[in-house]
Scaffold this motif. Sequence first.
Motif, PDB file in Angstrom:
ATOM      1  N   CYS A 148       2.381  -7.652  -0.698  1.00 16.87           N
ATOM      2  CA  CYS A 148       1.209  -7.049  -1.317  1.00 16.87           C
ATOM      3  C   CYS A 148       0.060  -8.049  -1.355  1.00 16.87           C
ATOM      4  O   CYS A 148       0.276  -9.236  -1.620  1.00 16.87           O
ATOM      5  CB  CYS A 148       1.525  -6.599  -2.737  1.00 16.87           C
ATOM      6  SG  CYS A 148       2.659  -5.202  -2.841  1.00 16.87           S
ATOM      7  N   VAL A 149      -1.147  -7.571  -1.105  1.00 15.79           N
ATOM      8  CA  VAL A 149      -2.345  -8.406  -1.182  1.00 15.79           C
ATOM      9  C   VAL A 149      -3.419  -7.657  -1.948  1.00 15.79           C
ATOM     10  O   VAL A 149      -3.388  -6.429  -2.057  1.00 15.79           O
ATOM     11  CB  VAL A 149      -2.860  -8.814   0.219  1.00 15.79           C
ATOM     12  CG1 VAL A 149      -1.856  -9.729   0.923  1.00 15.79           C
ATOM     13  CG2 VAL A 149      -3.150  -7.594   1.083  1.00 15.79           C
ATOM     14  N   SER A 150      -4.386  -8.409  -2.458  1.00 16.87           N
ATOM     15  CA  SER A 150      -5.350  -7.827  -3.396  1.00 16.87           C
ATOM     16  C   SER A 150      -6.631  -7.321  -2.753  1.00 16.87           C
ATOM     17  O   SER A 150      -7.415  -6.646  -3.415  1.00 16.87           O
ATOM     18  CB  SER A 150      -5.705  -8.867  -4.470  1.00 16.87           C
ATOM     19  OG  SER A 150      -6.272 -10.019  -3.869  1.00 16.87           O
ATOM     20  N   GLN A 151      -6.858  -7.642  -1.476  1.00 18.14           N
ATOM     21  CA  GLN A 151      -8.110  -7.237  -0.845  1.00 18.14           C
ATOM     22  C   GLN A 151      -7.862  -6.644   0.537  1.00 18.14           C
ATOM     23  O   GLN A 151      -6.941  -7.060   1.262  1.00 18.14           O
ATOM     24  CB  GLN A 151      -9.053  -8.439  -0.724  1.00 18.14           C
ATOM     25  CG  GLN A 151      -9.504  -9.017  -2.052  1.00 18.14           C
ATOM     26  CD  GLN A 151     -10.492 -10.151  -1.886  1.00 18.14           C
ATOM     27  OE1 GLN A 151     -11.252 -10.192  -0.914  1.00 18.14           O
ATOM     28  NE2 GLN A 151     -10.503 -11.082  -2.833  1.00 18.14           N
ATOM     29  N   PHE A 152      -8.713  -5.696   0.903  1.00 22.22           N
ATOM     30  CA  PHE A 152      -8.627  -5.044   2.209  1.00 22.22           C
ATOM     31  C   PHE A 152      -8.737  -6.073   3.333  1.00 22.22           C
ATOM     32  O   PHE A 152      -8.003  -5.999   4.325  1.00 22.22           O
ATOM     33  CB  PHE A 152      -9.739  -4.003   2.325  1.00 22.22           C
ATOM     34  CG  PHE A 152      -9.748  -3.234   3.621  1.00 22.22           C
ATOM     35  CD1 PHE A 152      -8.870  -2.181   3.823  1.00 22.22           C
ATOM     36  CD2 PHE A 152     -10.635  -3.572   4.639  1.00 22.22           C
ATOM     37  CE1 PHE A 152      -8.872  -1.473   5.023  1.00 22.22           C
ATOM     38  CE2 PHE A 152     -10.647  -2.874   5.833  1.00 22.22           C
ATOM     39  CZ  PHE A 152      -9.760  -1.814   6.026  1.00 22.22           C
ATOM     40  N   ILE A 193      -4.115 -10.224   8.186  1.00 23.93           N
ATOM     41  CA  ILE A 193      -2.680 -10.315   8.504  1.00 23.93           C
ATOM     42  C   ILE A 193      -2.355  -9.472   9.733  1.00 23.93           C
ATOM     43  O   ILE A 193      -1.641  -9.914  10.645  1.00 23.93           O
ATOM     44  CB  ILE A 193      -1.832  -9.863   7.298  1.00 23.93           C
ATOM     45  CG1 ILE A 193      -1.944 -10.877   6.158  1.00 23.93           C
ATOM     46  CG2 ILE A 193      -0.366  -9.685   7.702  1.00 23.93           C
ATOM     47  CD1 ILE A 193      -1.327 -10.393   4.857  1.00 23.93           C
ATOM     48  N   ILE A 194      -2.880  -8.250   9.779  1.00 26.35           N
ATOM     49  CA  ILE A 194      -2.597  -7.358  10.909  1.00 26.35           C
ATOM     50  C   ILE A 194      -3.188  -7.915  12.199  1.00 26.35           C
ATOM     51  O   ILE A 194      -2.551  -7.896  13.260  1.00 26.35           O
ATOM     52  CB  ILE A 194      -3.145  -5.950  10.617  1.00 26.35           C
ATOM     53  CG1 ILE A 194      -2.425  -5.334   9.413  1.00 26.35           C
ATOM     54  CG2 ILE A 194      -2.997  -5.051  11.844  1.00 26.35           C
ATOM     55  CD1 ILE A 194      -3.056  -4.043   8.915  1.00 26.35           C
ATOM     56  N   LYS A 195      -4.415  -8.411  12.120  1.00 24.22           N
ATOM     57  CA  LYS A 195      -5.078  -8.919  13.317  1.00 24.22           C
ATOM     58  C   LYS A 195      -4.415 -10.186  13.851  1.00 24.22           C
ATOM     59  O   LYS A 195      -4.215 -10.334  15.063  1.00 24.22           O
ATOM     60  CB  LYS A 195      -6.554  -9.206  13.012  1.00 24.22           C
ATOM     61  CG  LYS A 195      -7.399  -9.506  14.253  1.00 24.22           C
ATOM     62  CD  LYS A 195      -8.876  -9.565  13.890  1.00 24.22           C
ATOM     63  CE  LYS A 195      -9.736  -9.744  15.143  1.00 24.22           C
ATOM     64  NZ  LYS A 195     -11.184  -9.721  14.805  1.00 24.22           N
ATOM     65  N   ASP A 196      -4.046 -11.097  12.941  1.00 21.06           N
ATOM     66  CA  ASP A 196      -3.442 -12.367  13.355  1.00 21.06           C
ATOM     67  C   ASP A 196      -1.953 -12.249  13.622  1.00 21.06           C
ATOM     68  O   ASP A 196      -1.362 -13.132  14.252  1.00 21.06           O
ATOM     69  CB  ASP A 196      -3.663 -13.438  12.278  1.00 21.06           C
ATOM     70  CG  ASP A 196      -5.120 -13.809  12.116  1.00 21.06           C
ATOM     71  OD1 ASP A 196      -5.923 -13.480  13.014  1.00 21.06           O
ATOM     72  OD2 ASP A 196      -5.464 -14.430  11.093  1.00 21.06           O
ATOM     73  N   ARG A 197      -1.335 -11.176  13.114  1.00 19.63           N
ATOM     74  CA  ARG A 197       0.125 -10.991  13.229  1.00 19.63           C
ATOM     75  C   ARG A 197       0.875 -12.169  12.628  1.00 19.63           C
ATOM     76  O   ARG A 197       1.845 -12.664  13.196  1.00 19.63           O
ATOM     77  CB  ARG A 197       0.540 -10.840  14.688  1.00 19.63           C
ATOM     78  CG  ARG A 197       0.630  -9.465  15.246  1.00 19.63           C
ATOM     79  CD  ARG A 197      -0.579  -8.662  15.451  1.00 19.63           C
ATOM     80  NE  ARG A 197      -0.655  -8.249  16.861  1.00 19.63           N
ATOM     81  CZ  ARG A 197      -1.799  -8.042  17.478  1.00 19.63           C
ATOM     82  NH1 ARG A 197      -2.931  -8.221  16.847  1.00 19.63           N
ATOM     83  NH2 ARG A 197      -1.810  -7.653  18.736  1.00 19.63           N
ATOM     84  N   LYS A 198       0.457 -12.598  11.464  1.00 21.42           N
ATOM     85  CA  LYS A 198       1.152 -13.705  10.808  1.00 21.42           C
ATOM     86  C   LYS A 198       0.838 -13.736   9.318  1.00 21.42           C
ATOM     87  O   LYS A 198      -0.202 -13.235   8.862  1.00 21.42           O
ATOM     88  CB  LYS A 198       0.772 -15.041  11.440  1.00 21.42           C
ATOM     89  CG  LYS A 198      -0.679 -15.453  11.224  1.00 21.42           C
ATOM     90  CD  LYS A 198      -0.971 -16.856  11.780  1.00 21.42           C
ATOM     91  CE  LYS A 198      -0.802 -16.943  13.273  1.00 21.42           C
ATOM     92  NZ  LYS A 198      -1.280 -18.251  13.808  1.00 21.42           N
ATOM     93  N   ILE A 252       1.771  -4.563   3.421  1.00 17.53           N
ATOM     94  CA  ILE A 252       2.325  -4.402   4.762  1.00 17.53           C
ATOM     95  C   ILE A 252       3.827  -4.592   4.647  1.00 17.53           C
ATOM     96  O   ILE A 252       4.303  -5.506   3.963  1.00 17.53           O
ATOM     97  CB  ILE A 252       1.689  -5.393   5.758  1.00 17.53           C
ATOM     98  CG1 ILE A 252       2.261  -5.162   7.172  1.00 17.53           C
ATOM     99  CG2 ILE A 252       1.815  -6.828   5.313  1.00 17.53           C
ATOM    100  CD1 ILE A 252       1.468  -5.852   8.252  1.00 17.53           C
ATOM    101  N   CYS A 253       4.567  -3.684   5.271  1.00 23.37           N
ATOM    102  CA  CYS A 253       6.023  -3.636   5.127  1.00 23.37           C
ATOM    103  C   CYS A 253       6.672  -3.926   6.482  1.00 23.37           C
ATOM    104  O   CYS A 253       6.417  -3.216   7.453  1.00 23.37           O
ATOM    105  CB  CYS A 253       6.470  -2.267   4.624  1.00 23.37           C
ATOM    106  SG  CYS A 253       5.538  -1.693   3.176  1.00 23.37           S
ATOM    107  N   LEU A 254       7.506  -4.947   6.517  1.00 25.58           N
ATOM    108  CA  LEU A 254       8.163  -5.388   7.742  1.00 25.58           C
ATOM    109  C   LEU A 254       9.643  -5.009   7.732  1.00 25.58           C
ATOM    110  O   LEU A 254      10.265  -4.959   6.660  1.00 25.58           O
ATOM    111  CB  LEU A 254       8.043  -6.900   7.906  1.00 25.58           C
ATOM    112  CG  LEU A 254       6.739  -7.504   8.453  1.00 25.58           C
ATOM    113  CD1 LEU A 254       6.514  -7.134   9.894  1.00 25.58           C
ATOM    114  CD2 LEU A 254       5.550  -7.126   7.595  1.00 25.58           C
TER     115      LEU A 254
END
Length: 278
Positions: free
Chosen positions: A27-31, A37-42, A94-96
């Motif tokens: 969980c993260v606090s900001q869009f 995270i999604i763009k960098d994949r990390k 984001i759920c992995l």
Amino acid sequence: MENKIESAESIAFDLKSFQNANVFIKCVSQFDFLTTIIKDRKFKARYVEENIEYLKLKFYNKEVNSITFPMICFCDIPINKLKEHIKWYGEYAICLKKTWGIKSAKLSPIHYINLESKLVERYSEYLNDTLNNKDVTEIELQYMLDQIFYYKPYKGVQNYVEKNQLLPEPKPKLFMDEQEWRYVYLPEKESAEKEINAFYINGNDDSLKNDYNDVIETHKNNSLEFQLDDVRYIVVPNEKEKENLINFIENELNIEKFEKYNIVSKILVMEEVEEDFT
């Protein structure tokens, strides 16, 4: 019948949990944090301060009240029960896949401890003896630190942010409800990235933590990487943020069109989850 113990890896492939989520959730606090995270994949490790007053540690007569070290934390709470968790950690998630977390990221679950137990009493004695023993070996010291890094009280208090404002007093919290799994990043002594301490104690200076986080931001080994195929779900709070995320995927992600459709299909809206499944 002979008992057989299997590795976590084999369990991940063969068994599904009936109590916890079969995903690891960040969980993260900001869009913007979510889209990065999604763009960098990390996921990147950050220094976090943990209160360890309960261990009653003394290092050459100096009390050790907290330890600060870099980590990445996840939970495996079922998504329809995330309501309380996101109040503390942010309403984007984001759920992995669990196989990613166990096999690739090598996450470990936290060991929650009852502070009234004999275990804590004996562990405190052992730690104090080890810390103040000049002949302690590197292996003993590392084992001791690993235990600290992966132990946490069953309950306690924690700082709480409400409407983007840090409340003046911490709030009571049942830590065990977090169902936390953790990755701890410790720069190796022999590493080219060893410009800073792997951890430090009694870190009441936020500027020091910020400086350390700026340093590990440049480290290659401080991250857990994933592929978009490892993503099971992406959670946003409402339909408006779903639209924003779809626009981001469409315009900012340099991937094939079918991959964009696939990742969009994994978006969940928390308002709908709470309405339909709770």
